[in-house]
Structure formats: structure tokens, C-alpha cells
Design an enzyme around this catalytic site. Structure first.
Site, PDB file in Angstrom:
ATOM      1  N   HIS A  64       1.022  -1.267   0.019  1.00 16.47           N
ATOM      2  CA  HIS A  64      -0.042   0.248   0.049  1.00 16.47           C
ATOM      3  C   HIS A  64       0.816   1.230   0.092  1.00 16.47           C
ATOM      4  CE1 HIS A  64       0.407   0.558   4.491  1.00 16.47           C
ATOM      5  NE2 HIS A  64       0.518  -0.491   4.422  1.00 16.47           N
ATOM      6  N   ASP A  66      -0.474   4.265   0.942  1.00 11.68           N
ATOM      7  CA  ASP A  66      -1.259   5.084   1.914  1.00 11.68           C
ATOM      8  C   ASP A  66      -0.381   4.820   3.253  1.00 11.68           C
ATOM      9  OD1 ASP A  66      -2.488   2.520   2.132  1.00 11.68           O
ATOM     10  OD2 ASP A  66      -4.100   3.627   3.458  1.00 11.68           O
ATOM     11  N   ASP A  95       6.528   1.973   7.008  1.00  9.60           N
ATOM     12  CA  ASP A  95       5.041   1.274   6.766  1.00  9.60           C
ATOM     13  C   ASP A  95       4.373   2.001   5.597  1.00  9.60           C
ATOM     14  OD1 ASP A  95       2.812  -0.218   6.881  1.00  9.60           O
ATOM     15  OD2 ASP A  95       2.207   0.782   8.776  1.00  9.60           O
ATOM     16  N   GLU A 125      -5.264   0.807   2.917  1.00 18.77           N
ATOM     17  CA  GLU A 125      -4.903  -0.283   3.725  1.00 18.77           C
ATOM     18  C   GLU A 125      -4.841   0.191   5.036  1.00 18.77           C
ATOM     19  OE1 GLU A 125      -2.386  -3.118   6.158  1.00 18.77           O
ATOM     20  OE2 GLU A 125      -2.297  -1.234   6.028  1.00 18.77           O
ATOM     21  N   GLU A 126      -4.481   1.406   5.570  1.00 17.24           N
ATOM     22  CA  GLU A 126      -4.286   2.055   6.757  1.00 17.24           C
ATOM     23  C   GLU A 126      -5.836   2.324   7.428  1.00 17.24           C
ATOM     24  OE1 GLU A 126      -2.014   1.502   8.574  1.00 17.24           O
ATOM     25  OE2 GLU A 126      -0.128   1.853   7.538  1.00 17.24           O
ATOM     26  N   GLU A 154       5.196  -5.782   3.922  1.00 17.41           N
ATOM     27  CA  GLU A 154       5.054  -5.012   5.200  1.00 17.41           C
ATOM     28  C   GLU A 154       6.218  -5.395   5.942  1.00 17.41           C
ATOM     29  OE1 GLU A 154       2.891  -3.297   6.355  1.00 17.41           O
ATOM     30  OE2 GLU A 154       0.813  -3.716   5.330  1.00 17.41           O
ATOM     31  N   HIS A 339       3.867   4.066  12.453  1.00 18.17           N
ATOM     32  CA  HIS A 339       2.730   4.903  13.084  1.00 18.17           C
ATOM     33  C   HIS A 339       3.279   5.920  14.132  1.00 18.17           C
ATOM     34  CE1 HIS A 339      -0.696   2.139  11.695  1.00 18.17           C
ATOM     35  NE2 HIS A 339       0.214   2.108  10.623  1.00 18.17           N
TER      36      HIS A 339
END
Length: 364
Positions: A64, A66, A95, A125-126, A154, A339
Site C-alpha cells: 500500500h 497510503d 510502513d 490499507e490503513e 510489510e 505509526h
């Protein structure tokens, strides 16, 4: 573009879910030697790239573009990649724009392959993911184009680069439990029914309960209480209602029905309502699968590290590939700042990841 240039370019896109900020348009042009299909749904952008080199097996790389919002308090602009102290700082470094960069380079530079190589990318995806990877997989199934194997880039490594491959993921089941009592004056407990009193002697049979003993692939499926609330923040009113929220990260040994049956047995005789929501289903890929074996060998060959096979952590889009019967694993850079403020990785990890992916493609 060399790998550093591509990585920095990807990091500059402010691709906060579900806005890709033009990242997929750029990638489609960058990979112009590959056939491209857009499967955009509502505000989510999805891209399928593929090239058939021969009649052999179909290997798909996926990920992903995003990212989660950066938050306040960064030491540098989260969308201006910054080299500092040997690390690259930016939102998405771990990520998972590192993984996307690595497989784009590995696939783009492939000259020979015995089957089909494809790439699946999404901008959601998030978020809830309802219009993301699942829509591409539905398109691929409809067109009889599902891959035989998938590798999701990932971030999986724990302490050093190469130390962990994800061969599965636990599922996630969220629960809401409501206990109904009778409100009254705290001075007259005989005239009320306190839901706190009702749940208190039963809580040790719920909080931390293991629904199974785990196995070689999974830790035990454990009930984790995440919130309990009741009352009106006063001292003279006995509450008439209690709400408890919980999560179970379940293995393939425990189902939603198992959880419901157990909780019903514990709460027998109480006035309650239980709601369970399966956010993600567990999966595990066979340890002798070709994609597991070749990835392990490539890591040992390139990085000189023996990877462990893990199912720890949360959920990812790998579970969606597994639902379509695709042997799926995950491998990427070290995961220790995802994150978080000042998310970071090293260029060396991205370069090693690209080399591992190239080796996998070569050996397939």
C-alpha cells in the site's frame, strides 16, 4: 531512478488514507513496461501491474502507498525525507514505502522469468480497506488471474534485518458486552441490581482467558478487555448498566462461535447482550510452501541471517490474498517505529530488501 531516488520520491507523496496524492499515477508511469489496470473505487485508488514472461507460475508482490497521519512533534517535515544519523526519517519509511520501493525496483529490473510477475497496490490499507486490495483480488478472480503466490512487503523484522518472515496472521474479533441491572439509591442496595457486582466475580473468567493453547504457528487466542464503564461518576447512585469492550486476536484454532459459546456459559443467568464483530480472519501459509522456502533461502543468501517464521502482530492485506487461496507471506524492513513520530529506516535495509526480492524472482 536509483533506489534512493525512488524511495525519496515515494516518501514525498502526502498519501494519507485514502488519498494517494498522485503516487499511483507516478508508479504506473515508472513501470510503463508493464500492463496496467486501474481498479479505483470511490475515493480509493488501486493499481494492478503485470507482465507475462512465460507460462509458469504467477508471483505477485503487493502493498500500500497510503500512510497514517503524521501527528505533531516531528523533528523534521514528515513528508520531506531527511537523512540524519544514518537513518531516513519520513512518514511511511517503514510502513511501507520501503517495501514498495524495493519490489518496484526488483520487478522493474527483471529481464527473465518463467511465469507471470504482478504488483498490487492500494491507497486504502490503513483505513477500513473495503475498497482497496479486496477489490483488485475480486477483479483478478473474475478474470481468472489470481496469483499462485503473493509476497506482501510489510515491515516484519524485529531486531535485525532479515530475522522474521510472517507466514500468517492472527484474526481479530471485537466484542461489546452489555450487562443490564436496576438503578437505585446507593443507600438501598436491596432495591437495585448493580451490574458491577454481577460482573465482578466473573471477570477473572473473562479477562485474559485463553480460548486455546496455541500451536507451532500461533500464540493462544486471548481475550483482552479494552474498556469497562458504568455509573454516572457520582457516589450515591447504584448504576443500572455496564458496558465492556474487548478484543480477541484469534488463531485458526478458535472461531467467533467458540468465543460466543464460552461467554454465554460464563454469563448464564444474567441479563446481557453480546455483540461480536470479526474484523479479520486468521490464516497461515504452509511452512513447506515454495514462497516460504525461497524467501528463507534468499534471506540467508543475501543477508546471512536465519529468519524465523512468525504470525505475531496485527492484521494486514495478506489475509485477503489468503482468503482467495493464495499462498501468502510478508517480508520487509525492521518494524520499530511504524505509526510513530519520527518514523525511520535505513537505506541499507531498503537495498537489502530489493536484493532479496530479486533473488526470489531469480530462483522462482
Amino acid at each position: 531512478m536509483d533506489t534512493k531516488e525512488l524511495f525519496f520520491k515515494l516518501l514525498e507523496f502526502k498519501s494519507i488514507t485514502p488519498d494517494d496524492d498522485g503516487a499511483l499515477d507516478f508508479i504506473q508511469e515508472y513501470m510503463r513496461e508493464f500492463e496496467a489496470v486501474r481498479v479505483d473505487v470511490n475515493s480509493t485508488k488501486n493499481l494492478l501491474l503485470f507482465k507475462k514472461f512465460g507460462d509458469g507460475e504467477h508471483l505477485c508482490f503487493a502493498g500500500h502507498v497510503d500512510v497514517v497521519p503524521p501527528g505533531d512533534g516531528w523533528d523534521s517535515d514528515p513528508f520531506v525525507p531527511t537523512l540524519r544519523d544514518g537513518f531516513v526519517y519520513a512518514r511511511g519509511t517503514q510502513d511501507m514505502k520501503s517495501g514498495v520501493c524495493a519490489f518496484l525496483q526488483a520487478v522493474k529490473r527483471t529481464k527473465e522469468f518463467k511465469g507471470t510477475l504482478s504488483i498490487v497496490l492500494t491507497s486504502d490499507e490503513e483505513g477500513d480497506g473495503l475498497d482497496g486490495t479486496i477489490k483488485v483480488l475480486e477483479y483478478m478472480e473474475k478474470n481468472n488471474f489470481l496469483p499462485d503466490f503473493a509476497l506482501i512487503a510489510e515491515p516484519t523484522c524485529e531486531k535485525v534485518m532479515g530475522d522474521a518472515i510472517k507466514v500468517g496472521r492472527r484474526g481479530s474479533i471485537n466484542g461489546i458486552l452489555e450487562i443490564f441491572g436496576v438503578q437505585g439509591h446507593a443507600a438501598y442496595p436491596e432495591k437495585s441490581k448493580n451490574p458491577i457486582d454481577l460482573i465482578a466475580p466473573l471477570l477473572d473468567r473473562l479477562a485474559g482467558y485463553h480460548f486455546d493453547n496455541g500451536d507451532e504457528n500461533f500464540a493462544p487466542s486471548r481475550l483482552t478487555v479494552t474498556d469497562i464503564r458504568s455509573g454516572m461518576e457520582v457516589t450515591n447512585v447504584t448504576p443500572g448498566y455496564l458496558k465492556m469492550m474487548f478484543n480477541v486476536r484469534n488463531s485458526t484454532n478458535t472461531t467467533k462461535e467458540d468465543i460466543e459459546s464460552y461467554i454465554d456459559s460464563v454469563l448464564k443467568g444474567l441479563d446481557y447482550k453480546l455483540q461480536l464483530f470479526q474484523g479479520a480472519k486468521p490464516f497461515v501459509t504452509r511452512r513447506d510452501s515454495k514462497v516460504v522456502r525461497l524467501t528463507s533461502e534468499a534471506i540467508k543468501n543475501v543477508i546471512k541471517v536465519e529468519p524465523k517464521l512468525s504470525t505475531a502482530g496485527g492484521t494486514s492485506d495478506a489475509r485477503l490474498f489468503a482468503q482467495f487461496g493464495v499462498d501468502t507471506i510478508e517480508f520487509g524492513v525492521i518494524n520499530d517505529t511504524i505509526h510513530a513520530l519520527n518514523e525511520r529506516t535505513t537505506l541499507k535495509e531498503v537495498e537489502l530488501l530489493e536484493e532479496v526480492f530479486s533473488k526470489i524472482i531469480e530462483k522462482f
